[in-house]
Scaffold this motif. Structure first.
Motif, mmCIF file in Angstrom:
data_model
loop_
_atom_site.group_PDB
_atom_site.id
_atom_site.type_symbol
_atom_site.label_atom_id
_atom_site.label_comp_id
_atom_site.label_asym_id
_atom_site.label_seq_id
_atom_site.Cartn_x
_atom_site.Cartn_y
_atom_site.Cartn_z
ATOM 1 N N ALA A 1 0.490 -7.828 -16.354
ATOM 2 C CA ALA A 1 0.256 -6.423 -16.715
ATOM 3 C C ALA A 1 1.580 -5.688 -16.882
ATOM 4 O O ALA A 1 1.720 -4.857 -17.791
ATOM 5 N N LYS A 2 2.556 -6.017 -16.054
ATOM 6 C CA LYS A 2 3.873 -5.388 -16.182
ATOM 7 C C LYS A 2 4.521 -5.761 -17.509
ATOM 8 O O LYS A 2 5.099 -4.911 -18.190
ATOM 9 N N ARG A 3 4.415 -7.052 -17.893
ATOM 10 C CA ARG A 3 4.982 -7.486 -19.172
ATOM 11 C C ARG A 3 4.297 -6.790 -20.341
ATOM 12 O O ARG A 3 4.952 -6.333 -21.283
ATOM 13 N N VAL B 1 6.024 -4.882 -5.852
ATOM 14 C CA VAL B 1 4.584 -5.085 -5.664
ATOM 15 C C VAL B 1 4.227 -6.543 -5.960
ATOM 16 O O VAL B 1 3.505 -7.184 -5.186
ATOM 17 N N ILE B 2 4.752 -7.065 -7.051
ATOM 18 C CA ILE B 2 4.466 -8.446 -7.444
ATOM 19 C C ILE B 2 4.978 -9.412 -6.383
ATOM 20 O O ILE B 2 4.273 -10.330 -5.965
ATOM 21 N N ILE C 1 3.489 3.676 -7.467
ATOM 22 C CA ILE C 1 4.311 2.593 -8.027
ATOM 23 C C ILE C 1 3.411 1.359 -8.066
ATOM 24 O O ILE C 1 3.111 0.767 -7.029
ATOM 25 N N PHE C 2 2.964 0.994 -9.282
ATOM 26 C CA PHE C 2 2.009 -0.102 -9.400
ATOM 27 C C PHE C 2 2.620 -1.365 -9.994
ATOM 28 O O PHE C 2 2.529 -2.429 -9.410
ATOM 29 N N LEU D 1 0.825 -1.205 0.000
ATOM 30 C CA LEU D 1 0.000 0.000 0.000
ATOM 31 C C LEU D 1 0.866 1.264 0.000
ATOM 32 O O LEU D 1 0.486 2.274 -0.608
ATOM 33 N N GLU D 2 2.012 1.220 0.657
ATOM 34 C CA GLU D 2 2.932 2.363 0.622
ATOM 35 C C GLU D 2 3.435 2.601 -0.799
ATOM 36 O O GLU D 2 3.557 3.747 -1.245
#
Length: 170
Positions: A159-161, A96-97, A90-91, A83-84
């Motif tokens: 989604a990042k790829r 995050v992953i 930064i998604f 959450l930070e």
């Protein structure tokens, strides 16, 4: 962003309360093992059978519950870190992953510890019932929550790829 701030505040409060519980539970378990006559509580099963403070069933139950609860607190810590990152916008980041994946695994390990303890304690001469309520009605739903975080990790990785592929084509 206001919803994210509210969620972060709630998770922070839960984390602090969980840490307080984690800190105070360890000395109680150690007292139960070392000086059981000084423990200020009576221990009983749901059937009303009083347990000796130094009974192996009670010690196993308390120690495994502590370990399972520690995994839940770790999952809460990782979710807090995620959450930070979201608050910093930064998604689609490896952190995050990784946090989502480890959060899910920590929740599943905690559920398995509670489940294994409950099964083992059913086979003792003086069965102890292990009943915990974290606001969810079943262990299956909690395990599903852990799997949800793992799937969410996979979705963020995909989604990042896709984002990287789109950035390369432009």
């Amino acid at each position: 962003m206001r919803r994210l701030s509210t969620l972060k505040t709630i998770v922070d409060i839960l984390f602090v309360l969980a840490m307080i519980g984690l800190i105070f539970l360890l000395p109680l378990i150690l007292m139960l093992i070392i000086i059981p006559e000084q423990v200020p509580f009576k221990w009983s099963t749901p059937e009303g059978v009083d347990l000796e403070p130094k009974s192996p069933e009670l010690i196993i139950c308390m120690f495994s519950s502590y370990i399972g609860f520690a995994f839940f607190v770790y999952a809460l810590y990782l979710f807090r870190k995620t959450l930070e990152l979201f608050k910093k916008k930064i998604f689609f980041d490896d952190r995050v992953i990784k946090n989502f994946d480890q959060t899910g695994k920590a929740i599943i390990i905690a559920v398995m510890i509670f489940f294994a303890t409950a099964i083992l304690l059913r086979f003792t001469s003086n069965p102890v019932s292990l009943e915990l309520d974290f606001g969810l009605n079943s262990s299956l739903m909690t395990a599903g929550l852990g799997l949800f975080f793992i799937v969410l990790s996979d979705v963020f990785a995909m989604a990042k790829r896709h984002k990287e592929d789109n950035d390369l084509t432009v």
